[in-house]
Design an enzyme around this catalytic site. Structure first.
Site, PDB file in Angstrom:
ATOM      1  CE  LYS A 182      15.374 -50.893   1.483  1.00 36.34           C
ATOM      2  NZ  LYS A 182      16.219 -51.195  -0.027  1.00 36.34           N
TER       3      LYS A 182
HETATM    4  C1  LIG Z   1      15.834 -56.197   3.967  1.00 39.07           C
HETATM    5  C2  LIG Z   1      17.147 -55.433   3.669  1.00 39.07           C
HETATM    6  N1  LIG Z   1      18.292 -55.431   4.600  1.00 39.07           N
HETATM    7  C3  LIG Z   1      19.279 -54.788   4.167  1.00 39.07           C
HETATM    8  C4  LIG Z   1      19.383 -53.829   3.173  1.00 39.07           C
HETATM    9  C5  LIG Z   1      20.477 -53.201   2.835  1.00 39.07           C
HETATM   10  O1  LIG Z   1      20.234 -51.660   2.739  1.00 39.07           O
HETATM   11  P1  LIG Z   1      21.390 -50.576   2.182  1.00 39.07           P
HETATM   12  O2  LIG Z   1      21.480 -50.657   0.894  1.00 39.07           O
HETATM   13  O3  LIG Z   1      21.001 -49.377   3.032  1.00 39.07           O
HETATM   14  O4  LIG Z   1      22.605 -51.124   2.849  1.00 39.07           O
HETATM   15  C6  LIG Z   1      18.224 -53.730   2.042  1.00 39.07           C
HETATM   16  C7  LIG Z   1      18.209 -52.765   1.099  1.00 39.07           C
HETATM   17  O5  LIG Z   1      18.544 -53.012   0.079  1.00 39.07           O
HETATM   18  C8  LIG Z   1      17.024 -54.642   2.771  1.00 39.07           C
HETATM   19  O6  LIG Z   1      16.067 -54.372   1.816  1.00 39.07           O
END
Ligand SMILES: Cc1ncc(COP(=O)(O)O)c(C=O)c1O
Length: 187
Positions: A182
């Protein structure tokens, strides 16, 4: 030449802060740095209440629990998203109603929203793809008229805005991600 998928942002202070956290004797979470994170987000963006979780995936699952999703509830979710957005609600037994993207953008097409709502609809999940805001005025208007929850999957949208409002502050609940893919920078 192999081009890496991403390069995580590093400020240079990471190992010093990790050492400080370990030396503080509070290494199971909810310590000084957790508090700093909560304060930073609440003060900078005016979020009413922040809670650091181990991932955005966990935060989305908590959102599904908090709005009391039960088997048979319908949740409208963009078809173009990461699997966690959908899985959080599937795990509670929800039926997912997929909303397509607009013809020229990955974000969900708000013009379809009303046609996807049924008496079983409980929530709309929006995903601000790559930090680009969905049309939140339209989403909130439709949600309020139909008494639906709005969850913002703002995983990719820290420090991103809808007009002058920070993403994550508009729906009823929101989730952010600190995954290394991110966008982060020094504030
Ligand atoms: C749109 C979206 N939702 C949820 C996630 C999940 O995030 P995390 O990896 O912090 O669990 C991501 C990241 O990969 C994402 O891009």
């Amino acid at each position: 030449m192999k081009i890496p998928f991403n390069k995580p942002y590093l400020s240079g202070n990471e190992t010093r802060y990790i050492a400080e956290a370990v030396q503080s004797g509070k290494i199971s979470g909810d310590g000084l740095f957790t508090q700093k994170c909560h304060n930073f987000f609440e003060q900078r963006y005016g979020f009413k209440k922040c809670l650091l979780t181990t991932s955005c995936t966990d935060a989305l699952e908590m959102a599904a629990i908090l709005i009391d999703i039960k088997a048979g509830d319908e949740v409208i979710i963009p078809s173009y998203t990461f699997v966690s957005t959908v899985n959080a609600f599937v795990l509670r037994g929800a039926k997912i109603i997929f909303a397509d993207s607009t013809p020229d953008h990955p974000n969900l097409d708000v013009h379809q929203l009303e046609s996807l709502i049924t008496p079983k609809t409980k929530a709309i999940v929006v995903v601000h793809y790559a930090g680009m805001a969905c049309d939140m005025d339209a989403v909130m208007q439709i949600a309020n008229l139909n008494h639906l929850f709005v969850i913002e999957d703002a995983a990719q949208a820290i420090d991103s805005y809808y007009h002058d409002r920070p993403l994550g502050s508009i729906g009823h609940l929101a989730a952010f991600s600190f995954h290394e893919t991110k966008k982060y920078h020094q504030w």
